[in-house]
Design a protein around this motif. Sequence first.
Motif, PDB file in Angstrom:
ATOM      1  N   MET A   1      -8.111   3.914  21.826  1.00 49.25           N
ATOM      2  CA  MET A   1      -7.643   5.147  21.200  1.00 49.25           C
ATOM      3  C   MET A   1      -6.276   4.939  20.545  1.00 49.25           C
ATOM      4  SD  MET A   1      -8.614   8.249  20.645  1.00 49.25           S
ATOM      5  CE  MET A   1      -7.937   9.797  20.073  1.00 49.25           C
ATOM      6  N   LYS A   2      -5.391   4.198  21.209  1.00 48.23           N
ATOM      7  CA  LYS A   2      -4.063   3.940  20.681  1.00 48.23           C
ATOM      8  C   LYS A   2      -4.151   3.100  19.414  1.00 48.23           C
ATOM      9  CE  LYS A   2       0.431   2.064  22.009  1.00 48.23           C
ATOM     10  NZ  LYS A   2       1.221   1.395  23.084  1.00 48.23           N
ATOM     11  N   LEU A   3      -5.033   2.103  19.386  1.00 46.29           N
ATOM     12  CA  LEU A   3      -5.203   1.247  18.214  1.00 46.29           C
ATOM     13  C   LEU A   3      -5.753   2.056  17.032  1.00 46.29           C
ATOM     14  CD1 LEU A   3      -5.054  -1.615  17.071  1.00 46.29           C
ATOM     15  CD2 LEU A   3      -7.384  -1.993  17.905  1.00 46.29           C
ATOM     16  N   LYS A   4      -6.682   2.941  17.302  1.00 48.51           N
ATOM     17  CA  LYS A   4      -7.249   3.773  16.249  1.00 48.51           C
ATOM     18  C   LYS A   4      -6.186   4.696  15.657  1.00 48.51           C
ATOM     19  CE  LYS A   4     -10.997   7.043  15.389  1.00 48.51           C
ATOM     20  NZ  LYS A   4     -12.126   7.798  15.998  1.00 48.51           N
ATOM     21  N   ARG A   5      -5.339   5.258  16.510  1.00 51.21           N
ATOM     22  CA  ARG A   5      -4.260   6.137  16.042  1.00 51.21           C
ATOM     23  C   ARG A   5      -3.244   5.374  15.205  1.00 51.21           C
ATOM     24  NH1 ARG A   5       0.526   7.802  18.576  1.00 51.21           N
ATOM     25  NH2 ARG A   5      -0.039   6.563  20.384  1.00 51.21           N
ATOM     26  N   GLN A   6      -2.965   4.123  15.580  1.00 52.58           N
ATOM     27  CA  GLN A   6      -2.029   3.294  14.826  1.00 52.58           C
ATOM     28  C   GLN A   6      -2.586   2.947  13.447  1.00 52.58           C
ATOM     29  OE1 GLN A   6       0.823   2.701  16.432  1.00 52.58           O
ATOM     30  NE2 GLN A   6       1.835   1.655  14.730  1.00 52.58           N
ATOM     31  N   LYS A   7      -3.889   2.662  13.380  1.00 50.55           N
ATOM     32  CA  LYS A   7      -4.515   2.361  12.080  1.00 50.55           C
ATOM     33  C   LYS A   7      -4.481   3.575  11.155  1.00 50.55           C
ATOM     34  CE  LYS A   7      -7.730  -1.330  13.402  1.00 50.55           C
ATOM     35  NZ  LYS A   7      -9.163  -1.715  13.514  1.00 50.55           N
ATOM     36  N   GLN A   8      -4.724   4.738  11.734  1.00 49.12           N
ATOM     37  CA  GLN A   8      -4.693   5.958  10.922  1.00 49.12           C
ATOM     38  C   GLN A   8      -3.283   6.235  10.413  1.00 49.12           C
ATOM     39  OE1 GLN A   8      -7.257   7.944   9.835  1.00 49.12           O
ATOM     40  NE2 GLN A   8      -5.618   8.898   8.641  1.00 49.12           N
ATOM     41  N   ALA A   9      -2.291   5.970  11.252  1.00 53.28           N
ATOM     42  CA  ALA A   9      -0.899   6.161  10.833  1.00 53.28           C
ATOM     43  C   ALA A   9      -0.537   5.201   9.704  1.00 53.28           C
ATOM     44  CB  ALA A   9       0.033   5.959  12.022  1.00 53.28           C
ATOM     45  N   LYS A  10      -0.979   3.955   9.805  1.00 50.80           N
ATOM     46  CA  LYS A  10      -0.710   2.972   8.757  1.00 50.80           C
ATOM     47  C   LYS A  10      -1.337   3.391   7.435  1.00 50.80           C
ATOM     48  CE  LYS A  10      -1.057  -1.997   7.874  1.00 50.80           C
ATOM     49  NZ  LYS A  10      -1.541  -3.302   8.414  1.00 50.80           N
ATOM     50  N   LYS A  11      -2.542   3.917   7.510  1.00 53.84           N
ATOM     51  CA  LYS A  11      -3.235   4.380   6.305  1.00 53.84           C
ATOM     52  C   LYS A  11      -2.488   5.553   5.670  1.00 53.84           C
ATOM     53  CE  LYS A  11      -7.816   5.933   4.778  1.00 53.84           C
ATOM     54  NZ  LYS A  11      -9.200   6.256   5.226  1.00 53.84           N
ATOM     55  N   THR A  12      -2.012   6.473   6.510  1.00 54.22           N
ATOM     56  CA  THR A  12      -1.284   7.644   5.998  1.00 54.22           C
ATOM     57  C   THR A  12       0.043   7.240   5.373  1.00 54.22           C
ATOM     58  OG1 THR A  12      -2.298   9.020   7.715  1.00 54.22           O
ATOM     59  CG2 THR A  12      -0.333   9.878   6.643  1.00 54.22           C
ATOM     60  N   ILE A  13       0.742   6.316   6.015  1.00 50.31           N
ATOM     61  CA  ILE A  13       2.024   5.850   5.459  1.00 50.31           C
ATOM     62  C   ILE A  13       1.808   5.168   4.118  1.00 50.31           C
ATOM     63  CG2 ILE A  13       3.938   4.250   5.834  1.00 50.31           C
ATOM     64  CD1 ILE A  13       3.571   4.805   8.867  1.00 50.31           C
ATOM     65  N   SER A  14       0.763   4.370   4.002  1.00 45.85           N
ATOM     66  CA  SER A  14       0.457   3.709   2.732  1.00 45.85           C
ATOM     67  C   SER A  14       0.161   4.734   1.638  1.00 45.85           C
ATOM     68  CB  SER A  14      -0.738   2.771   2.895  1.00 45.85           C
ATOM     69  OG  SER A  14      -0.455   1.755   3.836  1.00 45.85           O
ATOM     70  N   PHE A  15      -0.499   5.824   2.001  1.00 44.45           N
ATOM     71  CA  PHE A  15      -0.796   6.898   1.047  1.00 44.45           C
ATOM     72  C   PHE A  15       0.494   7.460   0.453  1.00 44.45           C
ATOM     73  CE2 PHE A  15      -1.178  11.440   0.227  1.00 44.45           C
ATOM     74  CZ  PHE A  15      -2.248  11.488  -0.653  1.00 44.45           C
ATOM     75  N   TYR A  16       1.468   7.742   1.322  1.00 42.13           N
ATOM     76  CA  TYR A  16       2.730   8.309   0.838  1.00 42.13           C
ATOM     77  C   TYR A  16       3.583   7.266   0.110  1.00 42.13           C
ATOM     78  CZ  TYR A  16       1.775  12.599   3.387  1.00 42.13           C
ATOM     79  OH  TYR A  16       1.206  13.781   3.813  1.00 42.13           O
ATOM     80  N   LYS A  17       3.451   6.026   0.496  1.00 43.17           N
ATOM     81  CA  LYS A  17       4.196   4.972  -0.197  1.00 43.17           C
ATOM     82  C   LYS A  17       3.733   4.822  -1.641  1.00 43.17           C
ATOM     83  CE  LYS A  17       5.734   1.683   3.353  1.00 43.17           C
ATOM     84  NZ  LYS A  17       5.545   0.297   3.872  1.00 43.17           N
ATOM     85  N   TYR A  18       2.432   4.726  -1.830  1.00 40.90           N
ATOM     86  CA  TYR A  18       1.894   4.432  -3.155  1.00 40.90           C
ATOM     87  C   TYR A  18       1.845   5.646  -4.073  1.00 40.90           C
ATOM     88  CZ  TYR A  18       0.495   0.018  -1.019  1.00 40.90           C
ATOM     89  OH  TYR A  18       0.508  -1.197  -0.376  1.00 40.90           O
ATOM     90  N   ASN A  19       1.719   6.839  -3.494  1.00 39.69           N
ATOM     91  CA  ASN A  19       1.547   8.039  -4.320  1.00 39.69           C
ATOM     92  C   ASN A  19       2.795   8.904  -4.444  1.00 39.69           C
ATOM     93  OD1 ASN A  19      -1.410   7.840  -4.908  1.00 39.69           O
ATOM     94  ND2 ASN A  19      -1.553   7.962  -2.683  1.00 39.69           N
ATOM     95  N   PHE A  20       3.727   8.776  -3.480  1.00 37.93           N
ATOM     96  CA  PHE A  20       4.932   9.617  -3.515  1.00 37.93           C
ATOM     97  C   PHE A  20       6.218   8.804  -3.382  1.00 37.93           C
ATOM     98  CE2 PHE A  20       1.520  12.469  -2.237  1.00 37.93           C
ATOM     99  CZ  PHE A  20       1.734  13.560  -3.073  1.00 37.93           C
ATOM    100  N   SER A  21       6.131   7.486  -3.538  1.00 41.00           N
ATOM    101  CA  SER A  21       7.310   6.599  -3.602  1.00 41.00           C
ATOM    102  C   SER A  21       8.168   6.640  -2.337  1.00 41.00           C
ATOM    103  CB  SER A  21       8.163   6.949  -4.828  1.00 41.00           C
ATOM    104  OG  SER A  21       7.407   6.827  -6.007  1.00 41.00           O
ATOM    105  N   PHE A  22       7.546   6.742  -1.161  1.00 36.55           N
ATOM    106  CA  PHE A  22       8.305   6.652   0.091  1.00 36.55           C
ATOM    107  C   PHE A  22       8.690   5.199   0.335  1.00 36.55           C
ATOM    108  CE2 PHE A  22       6.992  10.869   0.646  1.00 36.55           C
ATOM    109  CZ  PHE A  22       7.630  11.423   1.744  1.00 36.55           C
ATOM    110  N   ARG A  23       9.931   4.986   0.765  1.00 29.19           N
ATOM    111  CA  ARG A  23      10.432   3.638   1.025  1.00 29.19           C
ATOM    112  C   ARG A  23      11.252   3.634   2.316  1.00 29.19           C
ATOM    113  NH1 ARG A  23       7.155   2.946  -2.071  1.00 29.19           N
ATOM    114  NH2 ARG A  23       7.164   1.937  -4.133  1.00 29.19           N
ATOM    115  N   GLU A  24      11.357   2.451   2.919  1.00 30.09           N
ATOM    116  CA  GLU A  24      12.213   2.291   4.092  1.00 30.09           C
ATOM    117  C   GLU A  24      13.678   2.254   3.648  1.00 30.09           C
ATOM    118  OE1 GLU A  24      11.140  -0.796   6.841  1.00 30.09           O
ATOM    119  OE2 GLU A  24       9.038  -0.711   6.263  1.00 30.09           O
ATOM    120  N   PRO A  25      14.571   2.745   4.506  1.00 27.91           N
ATOM    121  CA  PRO A  25      14.314   3.382   5.793  1.00 27.91           C
ATOM    122  C   PRO A  25      13.751   4.795   5.609  1.00 27.91           C
ATOM    123  CG  PRO A  25      16.657   3.432   5.285  1.00 27.91           C
ATOM    124  CD  PRO A  25      16.011   2.650   4.190  1.00 27.91           C
TER     125      PRO A  25
END
Length: 252
Positions: free
Chosen positions: A1-25
């Motif tokens: 369950m924890k691994l599945k939640r981490q994969k979903q979080a990674k997918k969501t972060i990538s969505f905001y990175k590529y479509n809304f220019s989110f960057r670290e930090p």
Amino acid sequence: MKLKRQKQAKKTISFYKYNFSFREPFQVLIDGTFCQAALKNKIQIKEQIPKYLMGEVQLCTTNCALKELETLGKELYGAKVILQRFQVRSCSHFKSPVPASECLLSMLGETNPHHYFVATQDFGVTEEVKRLPGVPLIYIVVNTMVLEKPSVASQGRVAAVQAGELVTPAQQQSISSLKEQQGLGPEEGRGRKRKRKRSNPNPLSCLKKKKRKAPPTPAVQGEGDGKKGRSRSKKRKTGDGPSEPGGLAGSQ
């Protein structure tokens, strides 16, 4: 369950990175309700949020959120202590504080220009955030943090951009910078002429103009060849000259 939640979080972060220019930090805007839930469920915010977002983060809050916890009394003292450890972002309510929910929404505006993640347990703030495109939402369920999937508003904005109906904030910023470079910024009034850059003069324009020779005048006929034209002159009749015979005979 924890691994599945981490994969979903990674997918969501990538969505905001590529479509809304989110960057670290990543900037995570936190209110008192999130700190209270983290304290109750024994969640270390400073340790777990960077791991969950898989990158460097900046945890921040506002002065209004701190003032709200101060007014709520001793029951939320622990949440106040946690919230005081984070950076305080300046808001427009410094002289007259407003409720934390109102302050957080004002920090986001309509387009979330500073690319904030919002960490809250406030139901009213959550519902408003879901209506804004490009705002990631974090909340706590039991004893785990959850990064909400992209909202319908965010997905609709991306679909409109891909269809060519809208321009992304990054594209709008690049267009504005190009306009400023060309002297077409908003400060330039309509009808105002752009100043032309000075350039070296054209070398052809520096040449001296050659004087044109006057065309030769056509010679008058009879002049210049040494010959004089004949001039006709009428002879005058004088009375002293010999008279005609008919005239003498008539006189006799």
